[in-house]
Write a protein that holds these residues in place. Structure first.
Motif, mmCIF file in Angstrom:
data_model
loop_
_atom_site.group_PDB
_atom_site.id
_atom_site.type_symbol
_atom_site.label_atom_id
_atom_site.label_comp_id
_atom_site.label_asym_id
_atom_site.label_seq_id
_atom_site.Cartn_x
_atom_site.Cartn_y
_atom_site.Cartn_z
ATOM 1 N N ALA A 266 -54.277 1.053 67.883
ATOM 2 C CA ALA A 266 -54.298 -0.359 67.889
ATOM 3 C C ALA A 266 -55.579 -1.081 68.442
ATOM 4 C CB ALA A 266 -53.131 -1.269 68.405
ATOM 5 N N ALA A 267 -55.993 -0.572 69.591
ATOM 6 C CA ALA A 267 -57.118 -0.993 70.505
ATOM 7 C C ALA A 267 -58.403 -0.489 69.605
ATOM 8 C CB ALA A 267 -57.064 -0.267 71.812
ATOM 9 N N ALA B 211 -64.463 3.362 69.742
ATOM 10 C CA ALA B 211 -64.180 1.951 69.499
ATOM 11 C C ALA B 211 -65.217 1.092 68.533
ATOM 12 C CB ALA B 211 -64.023 1.340 70.774
ATOM 13 N N ARG C 55 -58.587 -0.363 66.503
ATOM 14 C CA ARG C 55 -58.662 -1.377 65.273
ATOM 15 C C ARG C 55 -59.401 -2.590 65.832
ATOM 16 N NH1 ARG C 55 -57.293 0.315 60.408
ATOM 17 N NH2 ARG C 55 -55.532 1.732 60.004
ATOM 18 N N ASP C 56 -58.937 -3.094 67.144
ATOM 19 C CA ASP C 56 -59.392 -4.229 67.394
ATOM 20 C C ASP C 56 -60.754 -3.987 67.983
ATOM 21 O OD1 ASP C 56 -56.981 -5.587 67.060
ATOM 22 O OD2 ASP C 56 -56.201 -5.275 68.965
ATOM 23 N N ARG C 57 -61.408 -2.935 67.910
ATOM 24 C CA ARG C 57 -62.682 -2.580 68.632
ATOM 25 C C ARG C 57 -62.755 -3.075 70.245
ATOM 26 N NH1 ARG C 57 -64.312 0.740 64.635
ATOM 27 N NH2 ARG C 57 -63.751 -0.084 62.504
ATOM 28 N N ASP C 58 -61.631 -2.816 70.859
ATOM 29 C CA ASP C 58 -61.592 -3.125 72.306
ATOM 30 C C ASP C 58 -61.727 -1.783 72.968
ATOM 31 O OD1 ASP C 58 -60.840 -3.756 74.749
ATOM 32 O OD2 ASP C 58 -59.456 -5.095 73.992
ATOM 33 N N GLU D 130 -62.959 2.366 59.362
ATOM 34 C CA GLU D 130 -61.619 1.832 58.755
ATOM 35 C C GLU D 130 -61.119 2.993 58.181
ATOM 36 O OE1 GLU D 130 -59.842 -0.805 59.721
ATOM 37 O OE2 GLU D 130 -61.565 -1.810 60.906
#
Length: 223
Positions: A194-195, A109, A197-200, A114
């Protein structure tokens, strides 16, 4: 201890102690056998065995060398062994994958670029909404490999590569028999992406766990 096993142990000790390093050429067979107190036949058998598991590289006309000892190279032997699994052990492989892959996804993550995320997204877009099961499974393997490679741990990447083989057939069978398997897999891939991309890291870990557990749960119910 069998003489060949003894020979293997002695060569291993030389590598572990640093007497032989990655890329080093082994002494001539006659010299090495004498130094180690081995027969040339037992030494030859040991070299053959160690070359099969990528510890040594026998180059015809040139000699025998210690390989790079890179984890990916050494773990090829595990992949070979894994190919001999029985169908009733697939659940065990999935259980190990469920432990390791979510951890690797969480590790990726903060590290995945990108550009890598865009490439994974483009890969999913190229599949379309209704890919064949074979196309989806091939994409699934590449999708997860791309994420795990971004985690920056070559040992973990190689382990998961080796573990993915036995579960491939289960994923194809699920796609053919479970009504919403294809669409569900695509949704789960998007959620993982998506997670990331959110760096979650924790959301990425959770979605990866759900993704693998759904295959495991389906397989358990069909056995």
């Amino acid at each position: 201890m069998a003489v060949t096993d003894e020979a293997i142990e002695k060569i291993k000790d030389m590598i572990v102690s640093g007497a032989l390093r990655p890329g080093d050429r082994l002494p001539k067979e006659s010299e090495l056998a004498a130094d180690l107190g081995l027969s040339r036949n037992s030494l030859r058998e040991a070299v053959r065995a160690l070359s099969l598991i990528r510890i040594l590289d026998v180059r015809q006309g040139d000699g025998t060398y210690v390989t790079s000892l890179d984890p990916q190279l050494l773990l090829e032997a595990m992949s070979f062994v894994v190919d001999f699994h029985r169908d009733d052990t697939v659940l065990e492989f999935l259980a190990v994958r469920r432990i390791l892959e979510p951890a690797a996804t969480a590790m990726a993550a903060p590290l995945i670029s990108e550009q890598q995320l865009d490439a994974l997204s483009a890969q999913l877009d190229a599949l379309g909404a209704e890919p064949s099961v074979e196309e989806l499974v091939a994409c699934d393997l590449e999708f997860h490999r791309g994420i795990v490679q971004s985690a920056g741990n070559s040992v973990l990447c190689s382990l998961l590569d080796g573990l993915s083989g036995p579960t491939t057939r289960a994923r194809i069978w699920r796609g053919l028999t479970q009504e919403d398997a294809v669409s569900r897999t695509l949704r789960e891939h998007r959620a993982i992406l998506a997670a990331l991309r959110d760096r979650d890291a924790e959301a990425a870990r959770s979605w990866a766990t759900v993704h693998i557990a759904s295959v495991e749960q389906w397989l358990r119910s069909t056995l």
